[in-house]
Design a protein around this motif. Sequence first.
Motif, PDB file in Angstrom:
ATOM      1  N   LEU A 173      22.463  62.313  33.811  1.00 48.69           N
ATOM      2  CA  LEU A 173      21.942  63.789  33.802  1.00 48.69           C
ATOM      3  C   LEU A 173      21.433  64.199  35.141  1.00 48.69           C
ATOM      4  N   GLU A 174      20.675  63.114  35.668  1.00 48.66           N
ATOM      5  CA  GLU A 174      19.723  63.402  36.720  1.00 48.66           C
ATOM      6  C   GLU A 174      20.755  63.559  37.843  1.00 48.66           C
ATOM      7  N   GLU A 175      21.764  62.781  38.133  1.00 44.62           N
ATOM      8  CA  GLU A 175      22.747  62.944  39.106  1.00 44.62           C
ATOM      9  C   GLU A 175      23.407  64.302  39.137  1.00 44.62           C
ATOM     10  N   LEU A 176      23.752  64.657  37.838  1.00 42.66           N
ATOM     11  CA  LEU A 176      24.646  65.869  37.840  1.00 42.66           C
ATOM     12  C   LEU A 176      23.572  67.202  38.351  1.00 42.66           C
ATOM     13  N   ARG A 177      22.459  67.165  38.402  1.00 42.47           N
ATOM     14  CA  ARG A 177      21.433  68.295  38.768  1.00 42.47           C
ATOM     15  C   ARG A 177      21.764  68.624  40.183  1.00 42.47           C
ATOM     16  N   VAL A 178      22.585  67.967  40.908  1.00 45.10           N
ATOM     17  CA  VAL A 178      23.083  68.502  42.039  1.00 45.10           C
ATOM     18  C   VAL A 178      24.063  69.949  41.941  1.00 45.10           C
ATOM     19  N   LEU A 179      24.419  70.385  40.767  1.00 46.86           N
ATOM     20  CA  LEU A 179      24.919  71.483  40.114  1.00 46.86           C
ATOM     21  C   LEU A 179      24.001  72.325  39.880  1.00 46.86           C
ATOM     22  N   LEU A 180      22.606  72.151  39.699  1.00 48.04           N
ATOM     23  CA  LEU A 180      21.757  73.154  39.197  1.00 48.04           C
ATOM     24  C   LEU A 180      21.466  74.568  40.067  1.00 48.04           C
ATOM     25  N   GLY A 181      21.860  75.674  39.390  1.00 48.01           N
ATOM     26  CA  GLY A 181      21.897  76.808  40.205  1.00 48.01           C
ATOM     27  C   GLY A 181      23.208  77.309  40.738  1.00 48.01           C
ATOM     28  N   GLY A 218      22.463  75.022  30.512  1.00 47.44           N
ATOM     29  CA  GLY A 218      23.880  74.930  30.777  1.00 47.44           C
ATOM     30  C   GLY A 218      24.106  73.686  31.447  1.00 47.44           C
ATOM     31  N   LEU A 219      23.416  73.056  32.261  1.00 50.26           N
ATOM     32  CA  LEU A 219      23.510  71.585  32.737  1.00 50.26           C
ATOM     33  C   LEU A 219      23.589  70.641  31.715  1.00 50.26           C
ATOM     34  N   ALA A 220      22.935  70.762  30.757  1.00 48.66           N
ATOM     35  CA  ALA A 220      22.990  69.592  29.724  1.00 48.66           C
ATOM     36  C   ALA A 220      24.171  69.872  28.924  1.00 48.66           C
ATOM     37  N   ARG A 221      24.696  71.111  28.759  1.00 48.38           N
ATOM     38  CA  ARG A 221      25.979  71.329  27.928  1.00 48.38           C
ATOM     39  C   ARG A 221      27.154  70.535  28.753  1.00 48.38           C
ATOM     40  N   VAL A 222      27.166  70.847  29.864  1.00 46.44           N
ATOM     41  CA  VAL A 222      28.099  70.450  31.007  1.00 46.44           C
ATOM     42  C   VAL A 222      28.169  68.833  30.968  1.00 46.44           C
ATOM     43  N   PHE A 223      27.115  68.345  30.952  1.00 46.23           N
ATOM     44  CA  PHE A 223      26.921  66.821  30.917  1.00 46.23           C
ATOM     45  C   PHE A 223      27.642  66.232  29.724  1.00 46.23           C
ATOM     46  N   GLN A 224      27.034  66.893  28.737  1.00 44.99           N
ATOM     47  CA  GLN A 224      27.867  66.474  27.479  1.00 44.99           C
ATOM     48  C   GLN A 224      29.424  66.529  27.143  1.00 44.99           C
ATOM     49  N   ALA A 225      29.588  67.788  27.509  1.00 42.77           N
ATOM     50  CA  ALA A 225      31.070  67.980  27.753  1.00 42.77           C
ATOM     51  C   ALA A 225      32.063  67.242  28.869  1.00 42.77           C
ATOM     52  N   LEU A 226      31.202  66.707  29.981  1.00 40.79           N
ATOM     53  CA  LEU A 226      31.932  65.740  30.830  1.00 40.79           C
ATOM     54  C   LEU A 226      32.080  64.294  30.111  1.00 40.79           C
ATOM     55  N   LYS A 227      31.284  63.882  29.527  1.00 39.79           N
ATOM     56  CA  LYS A 227      31.490  62.650  28.600  1.00 39.79           C
ATOM     57  C   LYS A 227      32.459  62.839  27.664  1.00 39.79           C
ATOM     58  N   ASP A 228      32.570  64.044  27.001  1.00 49.14           N
ATOM     59  CA  ASP A 228      33.895  64.295  25.941  1.00 49.14           C
ATOM     60  C   ASP A 228      34.957  63.973  26.658  1.00 49.14           C
ATOM     61  N   LEU A 229      34.969  64.552  27.970  1.00 46.46           N
ATOM     62  CA  LEU A 229      36.300  64.745  28.716  1.00 46.46           C
ATOM     63  C   LEU A 229      36.834  63.585  29.174  1.00 46.46           C
ATOM     64  N   VAL A 230      35.941  62.642  29.552  1.00 47.33           N
ATOM     65  CA  VAL A 230      36.395  61.343  30.005  1.00 47.33           C
ATOM     66  C   VAL A 230      36.985  60.426  28.800  1.00 47.33           C
ATOM     67  N   GLU A 231      36.371  60.639  27.571  1.00 45.93           N
ATOM     68  CA  GLU A 231      36.951  60.113  26.458  1.00 45.93           C
ATOM     69  C   GLU A 231      38.430  60.518  26.065  1.00 45.93           C
ATOM     70  N   ASN A 232      38.493  61.933  26.298  1.00 48.99           N
ATOM     71  CA  ASN A 232      39.735  62.560  25.806  1.00 48.99           C
ATOM     72  C   ASN A 232      39.827  63.861  26.712  1.00 48.99           C
ATOM     73  N   PRO A 233      40.532  63.680  27.725  1.00 49.79           N
ATOM     74  CA  PRO A 233      40.997  64.938  28.666  1.00 49.79           C
ATOM     75  C   PRO A 233      42.112  65.664  28.276  1.00 49.79           C
ATOM     76  N   ALA A 234      42.460  65.542  27.136  1.00 48.50           N
ATOM     77  CA  ALA A 234      43.642  66.552  26.814  1.00 48.50           C
ATOM     78  C   ALA A 234      43.195  68.036  26.817  1.00 48.50           C
ATOM     79  N   LEU A 235      44.071  68.902  27.302  1.00 50.36           N
ATOM     80  CA  LEU A 235      43.847  70.187  27.431  1.00 50.36           C
ATOM     81  C   LEU A 235      44.059  71.083  26.243  1.00 50.36           C
TER      82      LEU A 235
END
Length: 516
Positions: A173-181, A218-235
């Motif tokens: 999550l700390e690495e993803l903070r580059v997207l903050l704002g 929002g960043l926390a939600r994106v982080f969790q969604a990213l982890k989910d996307l890695v496991e299941n990237p189906a659209l």
Amino acid sequence: MEGLLIHAFLRELRKELPALNLGLAFPEEGSLAILLKGQSGRIFNLVARYRPPAPSLALEEGSLLGEPKTPFQRQVQARVKGPLREAEQIKLDRVVLFRFAGEKGFVDTPPATLVLEATGRNANLILLDEEGVILGVDRPITREVNRYRQVKPGLLYVPPPPYEKLDPRTLTLEELRVLLGKPLKEVVRHVDGIGLELMRELAKRAALTPETPLDEAGLARVFQALKDLVENPALGTALSQELREKWAEEEKEALRKPLLEALKQEQKTLSARLADYHRALERLEEAESLRQKADLLLARLKEVPRGAEKAVLEGFDGKPVEIPLDPTLSPQENARKLYDRARRLEELAERALELIPQTEEKLKALEREMERVRQADLQELLDFSRKPKEGKGPRLGLRYTSPSGYPVLVGRNAKENDLLTRMAHSEDLWFHAQGVPGSHVILKAEGKNPPLDDLLFAARLAAYYSKARGETQVPVDYTRKKHVWRPRKAAPGQVLYTHAKTLFVEGTLPQEGGEG
């Protein structure tokens, strides 16, 4: 095909490795099917589509047939033998290496590697030996095309240029903070394996929109969604009604902004012209002064010394008048020069009187158009985006109407062929006589499926406006415009295309419809 989708595909494939290689098929020029028997006993096809613009990988059941259609495919058939031992993805890039063990026989076939570069318009399939030297390639890349690397037989294979992005499989999550704002869509620039399609899927799973600036929550939600996307990237994640409305509003704004910018630029140009016209009127007094000086020069010729840079003469009202002169000209030539300048100013003023009301009307119409764009709904904005501009020079290409009423455009030269094809809708139909120079023909279908009569009509136009004109059986290829592209550094009108079908028609001008 985006990096995380390839990662998920390989995760499924690796469960069956090593897999017996039961043989190769080549359904099309740009596709390869390898029949495999996996560790579970399952028999399936590993299908690689390796030509632009939409390369892909898939596991398909059933029998796929097709003999090699190109020299490169014949080389692949001869060299890709033995079990598929390994499938490796470089980082989460769209580059995959399939390693085959080779086989023993009367003449041994050594190990080989197939490299799929599923990189959109630069897609390629490359055959390597066990040392990584290129044996063959579908689309050679020379130094003239790419200064970073060459891809041609005899050279050591070099992957596409390296890059540094966050790995979604290990990021914190700390690495993803580059997207903050920043808006969520910036994830494409910072996180590996995600393109526009997966970015939109990520936004859906995080219940945000692509334009949403990310705060801590929002960043926390994106982080969790990213982890989910890695496991299941189906659209295919569904949107709530509220989020659907937000997405629609953002889509409208994304369309509205460039339209308004273009209109504002046109408004700026017209306003500058109007200011020029008013200045031309103001300079009428200067024209009158120039004429008076010219008259004075001719009336006082004897008082003007030759080679002087100026003359001070008594004016017709008795007051002295200073007149700048060109010392290389005679007094008569200086007078003629002043008359010419006065005439040009008068002509500009006369033209300005004509153009001022026209330009003011155009500016009013432009303001009305801008207001319509500001108030337009999504469909209206789409219509605005596709609406051709009027009054912008000669009409592009010959115009015909098909039997069902579809517009059909025909390029008259290489430049028009290039422009017509580039400007066509991605779902329009593109026609060209097979194997001979000729016109690009665009059937303005925009995703619809016109009847056969319309297809034959456009095909006959392509045959007639080609070197095959007059022949009785002309093969004409057609495909959606999205499958047509101009190679880098190719001349205007030179294209490559895929997914084509062929019609055989007479090379004569069709009678239905008419030229516009």
